[in-house]
Design a protein around this motif. Structure first.
Motif, PDB file in Angstrom:
ATOM      1  N   GLU A 232       0.963  -1.243   0.060  1.00  0.00           N
ATOM      2  CA  GLU A 232      -0.009  -0.140  -0.013  1.00  0.00           C
ATOM      3  C   GLU A 232       0.813   1.218  -0.140  1.00  0.00           C
ATOM      4  O   GLU A 232       0.775   2.107  -0.584  1.00  0.00           O
TER       5      GLU A 232
ATOM      6  N   GLY B 114       1.977   2.046  -3.292  1.00  0.00           N
ATOM      7  CA  GLY B 114       1.268   2.390  -4.282  1.00  0.00           C
ATOM      8  C   GLY B 114       0.710   1.198  -5.115  1.00  0.00           C
ATOM      9  O   GLY B 114       0.258   1.479  -6.449  1.00  0.00           O
TER      10      GLY B 114
ATOM     11  N   ALA C 239      -4.400  -1.688  -2.883  1.00  0.00           N
ATOM     12  CA  ALA C 239      -5.380  -0.720  -2.144  1.00  0.00           C
ATOM     13  C   ALA C 239      -6.473  -1.710  -1.800  1.00  0.00           C
ATOM     14  O   ALA C 239      -6.687  -2.638  -2.402  1.00  0.00           O
TER      15      ALA C 239
ATOM     16  N   TRP D 211     -10.449  -2.726  -1.585  1.00  0.00           N
ATOM     17  CA  TRP D 211     -11.672  -2.756  -2.524  1.00  0.00           C
ATOM     18  C   TRP D 211     -12.854  -3.051  -1.815  1.00  0.00           C
ATOM     19  O   TRP D 211     -12.702  -3.900  -1.116  1.00  0.00           O
TER      20      TRP D 211
ATOM     21  N   LEU E  35      -2.978  -2.406  -7.393  1.00  0.00           N
ATOM     22  CA  LEU E  35      -3.110  -1.201  -8.088  1.00  0.00           C
ATOM     23  C   LEU E  35      -2.211  -0.562  -8.990  1.00  0.00           C
ATOM     24  O   LEU E  35      -0.971  -0.778  -8.590  1.00  0.00           O
ATOM     25  N   PRO E  36      -2.294  -0.226 -10.238  1.00  0.00           N
ATOM     26  CA  PRO E  36      -3.794  -0.102 -10.686  1.00  0.00           C
ATOM     27  C   PRO E  36      -4.400  -1.407 -11.337  1.00  0.00           C
ATOM     28  O   PRO E  36      -5.337  -1.226 -12.022  1.00  0.00           O
ATOM     29  N   ARG E  37      -3.798  -2.581 -11.123  1.00  0.00           N
ATOM     30  CA  ARG E  37      -4.118  -3.568 -11.832  1.00  0.00           C
ATOM     31  C   ARG E  37      -3.447  -4.794 -10.673  1.00  0.00           C
ATOM     32  O   ARG E  37      -2.757  -4.721 -10.008  1.00  0.00           O
TER      33      ARG E  37
ATOM     34  N   PRO F 288     -10.353   0.181  -7.162  1.00  0.00           N
ATOM     35  CA  PRO F 288      -9.558   1.463  -7.289  1.00  0.00           C
ATOM     36  C   PRO F 288      -8.587   1.529  -8.575  1.00  0.00           C
ATOM     37  O   PRO F 288      -7.822   0.562  -8.736  1.00  0.00           O
ATOM     38  N   GLY F 289      -8.444   2.714  -9.144  1.00  0.00           N
ATOM     39  CA  GLY F 289      -7.457   3.109  -9.930  1.00  0.00           C
ATOM     40  C   GLY F 289      -7.505   2.472 -11.428  1.00  0.00           C
ATOM     41  O   GLY F 289      -6.507   2.625 -12.354  1.00  0.00           O
ATOM     42  N   ARG F 290      -8.918   1.916 -11.552  1.00  0.00           N
ATOM     43  CA  ARG F 290      -8.679   1.065 -12.903  1.00  0.00           C
ATOM     44  C   ARG F 290      -9.266   2.316 -14.066  1.00  0.00           C
ATOM     45  O   ARG F 290     -10.266   3.145 -13.651  1.00  0.00           O
ATOM     46  N   GLN F 291      -8.794   2.047 -15.246  1.00  0.00           N
ATOM     47  CA  GLN F 291      -8.914   3.100 -16.235  1.00  0.00           C
ATOM     48  C   GLN F 291      -9.457   2.217 -17.754  1.00  0.00           C
ATOM     49  O   GLN F 291      -9.007   0.920 -17.581  1.00  0.00           O
TER      50      GLN F 291
END
Ligand code: FAD
Length: 354
Positions: free
Chosen positions: A73, A76, A79, A81, A108-110, A226-229
């Motif tokens: 964490e 980064g 995280a 969910w 995060l992000p995957r 979190p953080g998905r695009q």
């Protein structure tokens, strides 16, 4: 001199083992047949989409893993969910799962991000499928399908791969009985769905659901993590039973069957679908209550050891770790690798202990 150790498999177990060995002063080289690290803690990526198609989230029970997840964490790469969870029953009822005390974490992000972080300071050779290992007086030599026999010699080899694959590599070397190495691994057919048409979405009022009827066992909206695009993406996982029954079916018929079950839940047809068959998804003996599967008894040349979470054969300097030895989850994989590293270090007297 520093022990020179090869780790086969760059999933969480192999990476955890490798990091602990390297931190304690060993020379470590990791080999994996895939293009990148992560194993089943993985993410499929396309032009403008991504989807976690293996492990969906991970939980924390052991304090040592709790500390590790805190490091992720801070870096980064993981995280919490907090999905709106549902349970879908055969009678069509949708039970909203009450908020529980279970903390669910994701990469995060995957999902593959923690593995990438663990691998960053390691020597990892991707695209090496190890098919044979041979021992002579100078040590272990590895043979890969893609690159032939490797010149380097290793003082010890760690197998951090699923049980059926470990058995193939170990069987010619050691008179291990089936009970000692073979654990059933259950399959999982998985679909990754993309919705690109404006205005067309599946918005059922939950982000993820356990499905208690039909071929589906789990569905989740990847973008709720979190953080998905990227494009709107859903992952559908068939139950182990259905997947086993349809293991050799072609992907078109699997896609048709699972999409029909998803449509029956009210979902519109997606614009694109990708199927993935996990032949060895979950350890068969895995229990959801956190108990380990079993203890592993290893008899080798009359030497007897009772080990939990990992197997270390000191006479030949071969170790085995993986989720299947410890309970079948991401946390178990990490703990198994760590336990094996401690056994290797104690046995080979590395510079420091982990
Ligand atoms: P793996 O991740 O399988 O790593 C083994 C590695 O070895 C792979 O990278 C593979 O490429 C490599 N390899 C294999 N053979 C060779 C060879 N001969 N030579 C070189 N490399 C080789 N866990 C949870 O905690 N929560 C979940 O929600 C969850 N859901 C899941 C859903 C699915 C569909 C799947 C597939 C798994 C799920 N899991 C879940 C389980 C979790 O993914 C695993 O417990 C964990 O990732 C296993 O890590 P590992 O290192 O033991 O094995």
């Amino acid at each position: 001199t520093r022990p020179n150790i090869a780790v086969i498999g760059a999933g969480l177990a192999g990476l955890s083992c490798a990091r602990h060995l390297q931190d304690a002063g060993c020379r470590v080289t990791v080999f994996d047949k895939a293009r990148g690290p992560g194993g089943r803690m993985s993410t499929r990526r396309g032009d403008d989409w991504q989807c976690d198609h293996g492990a969906q989230y991970f939980t924390v029970r052991d304090n040592r893993f709790r500390d590790e997840v805190a490091r992720w964490e801070t870096a980064g790469v993981a995280a919490l969910w907090e999905p709106r969870l549902a349970v879908l029953e055969a009678d069509g009822s949708v039970a909203r799962k009450a908020p529980d005390s279970t903390a669910r974490f994701v990469g995060l992000p995957r999902m593959s991000a923690p593995a990438g972080w663990l691998a960053a300071n390691l020597r990892v050779h991707s695209g090496y499928t190890i098919v044979d290992m041979q021992h002579d007086r100078a040590g272990w030599r590895l043979h890969s399908k893609e690159h032939g026999v490797h010149d380097d010699r290793y003082d010890a080899v760690v197998l951090a791969i699923p049980a059926p694959q470990a058995t193939v590599l170990l069987q010619p070397l050691l008179p291990l009985t089936a009970r000692q190495t073979v654990t059933d691994m259950l399959p999982c057919w998985t679909l990754m769905l993309r919705y690109r048409t404006p205005g067309i979405r599946f918005a059922p009022g939950y982000d993820a659901a356990f499905v208690n009827h039909g071929p589906l066992g789990w569905i989740a909206r990847d973008g709720s993590k979190p953080g998905r695009q990227g494009s709107e993406t859903w992952v559908l996982q068939a139950t182990a039973g259905w997947s086993a029954q349809h293991l050799e079916d072609d992907s078109d018929s699997v896609i048709a069957a699972l999409l029909a079950a998803f449509a029956a839940l009210g979902a519109p047809p997606p614009d694109e679908v990708t199927a993935h068959r996990w032949r060895y998804a979950r350890a068969g003996g895995q229990q959801d209550n956190g108990q380990a599967i079993q203890q592993n008894h290893v008899d080798e040349d009359g030497e007897s050891a009772v080990l939990r979470e990992a197997i270390w054969l000191p006479a030949v300097r071969v170790g085995v770790c993986g989720d299947w030895l410890a309970g079948g989850r991401v946390e178990d994989a990490w703990l198994s690798g760590r336990t094996l590293a401690a056994q290797v270090l104690a046995s080979m007297a590395c510079a420091a202990s982990s």
